[in-house]
Design a protein around this motif. Structure first.
Motif, PDB file in Angstrom:
ATOM      1  N   VAL A 141     -43.585 -16.315  24.442  1.00  0.00           N
ATOM      2  CA  VAL A 141     -42.758 -17.042  23.596  1.00  0.00           C
ATOM      3  C   VAL A 141     -41.236 -16.720  23.936  1.00  0.00           C
ATOM      4  CG1 VAL A 141     -41.904 -17.105  21.295  1.00  0.00           C
ATOM      5  CG2 VAL A 141     -44.329 -17.005  21.734  1.00  0.00           C
ATOM      6  N   ASN A 142     -40.199 -17.736  24.077  1.00  0.00           N
ATOM      7  CA  ASN A 142     -39.236 -17.460  24.361  1.00  0.00           C
ATOM      8  C   ASN A 142     -38.427 -16.847  23.255  1.00  0.00           C
ATOM      9  OD1 ASN A 142     -36.447 -17.323  26.033  1.00  0.00           O
ATOM     10  ND2 ASN A 142     -36.119 -19.588  25.543  1.00  0.00           N
ATOM     11  N   LYS A 143     -38.504 -15.623  23.209  1.00  0.00           N
ATOM     12  CA  LYS A 143     -38.182 -14.764  21.775  1.00  0.00           C
ATOM     13  C   LYS A 143     -36.807 -14.412  21.915  1.00  0.00           C
ATOM     14  CE  LYS A 143     -39.979 -10.414  23.386  1.00  0.00           C
ATOM     15  NZ  LYS A 143     -41.097  -9.324  22.879  1.00  0.00           N
ATOM     16  N   VAL A 144     -36.093 -14.203  20.713  1.00  0.00           N
ATOM     17  CA  VAL A 144     -34.695 -13.676  20.505  1.00  0.00           C
ATOM     18  C   VAL A 144     -34.969 -12.301  19.995  1.00  0.00           C
ATOM     19  CG1 VAL A 144     -33.518 -15.665  20.710  1.00  0.00           C
ATOM     20  CG2 VAL A 144     -34.337 -14.842  18.407  1.00  0.00           C
ATOM     21  N   ALA A 145     -36.122 -12.018  19.368  1.00  0.00           N
ATOM     22  CA  ALA A 145     -36.199 -10.740  18.540  1.00  0.00           C
ATOM     23  C   ALA A 145     -37.867 -10.538  18.318  1.00  0.00           C
ATOM     24  CB  ALA A 145     -35.649 -10.672  17.346  1.00  0.00           C
ATOM     25  N   ASP A 146     -38.352  -9.361  18.336  1.00  0.00           N
ATOM     26  CA  ASP A 146     -39.907  -9.285  17.495  1.00  0.00           C
ATOM     27  C   ASP A 146     -39.603  -9.094  16.097  1.00  0.00           C
ATOM     28  OD1 ASP A 146     -41.598  -9.334  20.323  1.00  0.00           O
ATOM     29  OD2 ASP A 146     -39.646  -7.764  20.728  1.00  0.00           O
ATOM     30  N   ASP A 155     -47.709  -9.104  13.839  1.00  0.00           N
ATOM     31  CA  ASP A 155     -46.667  -9.009  14.956  1.00  0.00           C
ATOM     32  C   ASP A 155     -46.370 -10.850  15.062  1.00  0.00           C
ATOM     33  OD1 ASP A 155     -46.357  -6.419  15.511  1.00  0.00           O
ATOM     34  OD2 ASP A 155     -48.391  -6.288  16.454  1.00  0.00           O
ATOM     35  N   PHE A 156     -44.932 -10.914  15.063  1.00  0.00           N
ATOM     36  CA  PHE A 156     -44.632 -12.166  15.274  1.00  0.00           C
ATOM     37  C   PHE A 156     -43.485 -12.163  16.419  1.00  0.00           C
ATOM     38  CE2 PHE A 156     -45.909 -12.474  11.159  1.00  0.00           C
ATOM     39  CZ  PHE A 156     -46.639 -13.716  10.967  1.00  0.00           C
ATOM     40  N   GLY A 157     -43.305 -13.274  17.143  1.00  0.00           N
ATOM     41  CA  GLY A 157     -42.061 -13.389  17.976  1.00  0.00           C
ATOM     42  C   GLY A 157     -41.269 -14.406  17.265  1.00  0.00           C
ATOM     43  N   LEU A 158     -39.740 -14.063  17.305  1.00  0.00           N
ATOM     44  CA  LEU A 158     -38.865 -15.049  16.534  1.00  0.00           C
ATOM     45  C   LEU A 158     -38.228 -15.700  17.841  1.00  0.00           C
ATOM     46  CD1 LEU A 158     -37.446 -16.001  14.139  1.00  0.00           C
ATOM     47  CD2 LEU A 158     -35.716 -13.884  14.490  1.00  0.00           C
ATOM     48  N   ALA A 215     -35.351 -18.859  19.398  1.00  0.00           N
ATOM     49  CA  ALA A 215     -33.957 -19.148  19.139  1.00  0.00           C
ATOM     50  C   ALA A 215     -33.922 -20.158  17.738  1.00  0.00           C
ATOM     51  CB  ALA A 215     -33.207 -19.700  20.146  1.00  0.00           C
ATOM     52  N   GLU A 216     -34.907 -21.065  17.603  1.00  0.00           N
ATOM     53  CA  GLU A 216     -34.928 -21.942  16.703  1.00  0.00           C
ATOM     54  C   GLU A 216     -35.244 -21.586  15.077  1.00  0.00           C
ATOM     55  OE1 GLU A 216     -36.366 -22.901  19.870  1.00  0.00           O
ATOM     56  OE2 GLU A 216     -34.363 -23.629  20.205  1.00  0.00           O
ATOM     57  N   GLY A 217     -35.681 -20.357  15.263  1.00  0.00           N
ATOM     58  CA  GLY A 217     -36.125 -19.606  14.095  1.00  0.00           C
ATOM     59  C   GLY A 217     -37.350 -19.663  13.905  1.00  0.00           C
ATOM     60  N   ARG A 218     -38.394 -20.083  14.747  1.00  0.00           N
ATOM     61  CA  ARG A 218     -39.536 -20.171  14.483  1.00  0.00           C
ATOM     62  C   ARG A 218     -40.365 -18.959  14.736  1.00  0.00           C
ATOM     63  NH1 ARG A 218     -40.485 -25.313  18.221  1.00  0.00           N
ATOM     64  NH2 ARG A 218     -39.242 -23.852  19.457  1.00  0.00           N
ATOM     65  N   TRP A 219     -41.239 -18.328  13.856  1.00  0.00           N
ATOM     66  CA  TRP A 219     -42.148 -17.206  14.052  1.00  0.00           C
ATOM     67  C   TRP A 219     -43.394 -17.602  14.480  1.00  0.00           C
ATOM     68  CZ3 TRP A 219     -41.466 -13.136   9.588  1.00  0.00           C
ATOM     69  CH2 TRP A 219     -40.161 -12.956   9.059  1.00  0.00           C
ATOM     70  N   TRP A 220     -43.680 -17.014  15.636  1.00  0.00           N
ATOM     71  CA  TRP A 220     -44.898 -17.221  16.256  1.00  0.00           C
ATOM     72  C   TRP A 220     -45.973 -16.054  16.137  1.00  0.00           C
ATOM     73  CZ3 TRP A 220     -45.756 -21.625  19.527  1.00  0.00           C
ATOM     74  CH2 TRP A 220     -44.630 -22.408  19.776  1.00  0.00           C
ATOM     75  N   PHE A 221     -46.944 -16.366  15.744  1.00  0.00           N
ATOM     76  CA  PHE A 221     -48.003 -15.344  15.368  1.00  0.00           C
ATOM     77  C   PHE A 221     -48.572 -14.912  16.738  1.00  0.00           C
ATOM     78  CE2 PHE A 221     -52.562 -14.296  14.963  1.00  0.00           C
ATOM     79  CZ  PHE A 221     -52.382 -13.235  13.861  1.00  0.00           C
ATOM     80  N   TYR A 222     -48.613 -13.519  16.713  1.00  0.00           N
ATOM     81  CA  TYR A 222     -49.273 -12.902  17.957  1.00  0.00           C
ATOM     82  C   TYR A 222     -50.615 -12.232  17.596  1.00  0.00           C
ATOM     83  CZ  TYR A 222     -44.698 -12.758  20.474  1.00  0.00           C
ATOM     84  OH  TYR A 222     -43.631 -13.236  20.953  1.00  0.00           O
ATOM     85  N   GLU A 223     -50.547 -11.608  16.517  1.00  0.00           N
ATOM     86  CA  GLU A 223     -51.741 -10.716  16.046  1.00  0.00           C
ATOM     87  C   GLU A 223     -51.675 -10.129  14.554  1.00  0.00           C
ATOM     88  OE1 GLU A 223     -53.041  -6.646  18.009  1.00  0.00           O
ATOM     89  OE2 GLU A 223     -51.750  -7.926  19.497  1.00  0.00           O
ATOM     90  N   CYS A 224     -52.644  -9.790  14.171  1.00  0.00           N
ATOM     91  CA  CYS A 224     -52.561  -8.927  12.866  1.00  0.00           C
ATOM     92  C   CYS A 224     -53.541  -7.694  12.936  1.00  0.00           C
ATOM     93  CB  CYS A 224     -52.902  -9.700  11.491  1.00  0.00           C
ATOM     94  SG  CYS A 224     -53.000  -8.720  10.241  1.00  0.00           S
ATOM     95  N   ASN A 225     -53.017  -6.337  12.934  1.00  0.00           N
ATOM     96  CA  ASN A 225     -53.678  -5.106  13.066  1.00  0.00           C
ATOM     97  C   ASN A 225     -54.042  -4.976  11.489  1.00  0.00           C
ATOM     98  OD1 ASN A 225     -54.850  -2.497  13.272  1.00  0.00           O
ATOM     99  ND2 ASN A 225     -53.413  -1.848  14.697  1.00  0.00           N
ATOM    100  N   PRO A 226     -55.342  -4.925  11.245  1.00  0.00           N
ATOM    101  CA  PRO A 226     -55.706  -4.627   9.781  1.00  0.00           C
ATOM    102  C   PRO A 226     -55.586  -3.204   9.618  1.00  0.00           C
ATOM    103  CG  PRO A 226     -57.702  -5.012  10.967  1.00  0.00           C
ATOM    104  CD  PRO A 226     -56.495  -5.439  11.894  1.00  0.00           C
ATOM    105  N   ASN A 227     -55.413  -2.288  10.601  1.00  0.00           N
ATOM    106  CA  ASN A 227     -55.368  -1.083  10.402  1.00  0.00           C
ATOM    107  C   ASN A 227     -54.100  -0.401  11.002  1.00  0.00           C
ATOM    108  OD1 ASN A 227     -56.261   1.616   9.515  1.00  0.00           O
ATOM    109  ND2 ASN A 227     -57.072   2.101  11.506  1.00  0.00           N
TER     110      ASN A 227
END
Length: 226
Positions: free
Chosen positions: A114-119, A179-182, A184-196
């Motif tokens: 992801v071309n992210k600007v933040a995590d 965990d998401f990657g944000l 520049a267009e403000g889209r939240w890209w799903f990476y994963e979810c750690n249930p613990n």
């Protein structure tokens, strides 16, 4: 805090007579990354193009088609060096020249970077969401750069909040660390979810709110505030 070392479910599950936030079987089901990605997409979250394979030619084609591409472990495993120290497989960029016939021995996960600007790390406790924007990482994997990071508690877009709640409902979870990657267009890209997932490493102003939400949920598992 011990939660930062061992993770939430492990600590709560070890206490005699303690309530679980997540049932251990739900944790087990929700840790499987292929199921995570498929469920996230069904719940309306945006997932980067991904391939899971042990075929070198398929992996090279994916890198050519979707580069830049990152490699990440398909599942967490205990790894130690010769001195018994725990090791971590970091998320990192991968090029076609790094893919060879050794990968046929096990399955690998490749994903478009992801071309992210933040995590973003979003901790979910019941119906409460704690999305934290993480800025300052100079590399792909922010976990390698804690000393450079800043944390800001933010609001989740309504569509992301709806997708996250659908996701935890699909797996029967009460707690999850997303965990998401944000970009520049403000889209939240799903990476994963750690249930613990861990949470006590965040600043105290954020950690305190999560702590109170967990305590409330454990003392009132139904979530009924009336």
């Amino acid at each position: 805090m011990e939660e930062a070392r061992y993770g939430l479910g492990g600590i709560l599950g070890s206490l005699p007579g303690a309530h679980y936030l997540n049932h251990p079987w739900r944790n087990r089901d929700a840790e499987f990354k292929p199921a995570q990605l498929a469920t996230a997409e069904r719940c309306g979250l945006i997932v980067p193009p991904t391939v899971i394979t042990n075929e070198p030619d398929q992996a090279r084609r994916f890198v050519d088609d979707y580069g830049p591409v990152i490699y990440k472990p398909l599942r967490d495993t205990d790894q130690i060096d010769d001195d018994g120290r725990a090791l971590t497989v970091w998320i990192d960029d991968v090029g076609p020249d790094q893919i060879d016939d050794r990968m046929v021995h096990t399955t690998h996960l490749f994903q478009q970077r992801v071309n992210k600007v933040a995590d973003i790390r979003m901790t979910v406790v019941g119906d409460r969401l704690f999305p934290v924007r993480i800025d300052g990482s100079p590399g792909v994997d922010w976990r390698r750069h804690y000393e450079a990071l800043t944390y800001t508690l933010i609001d989740a877009p309504p569509d992301v909040g709806k997708g996250v709640r659908a996701y935890v409902d699909a797996f029967g979870l009460t707690f999850g660390a997303f965990d998401f990657g944000l970009d520049a267009e403000g889209r939240w890209w799903f990476y994963e979810c750690n249930p613990n997932g861990q949470w006590a490493w965040l600043p105290c102003s954020i950690t305190d709110q999560i702590t109170h939400a967990i305590a409330d949920r454990l003392t009132n598992p139904s979530g009924d505030t009336t």
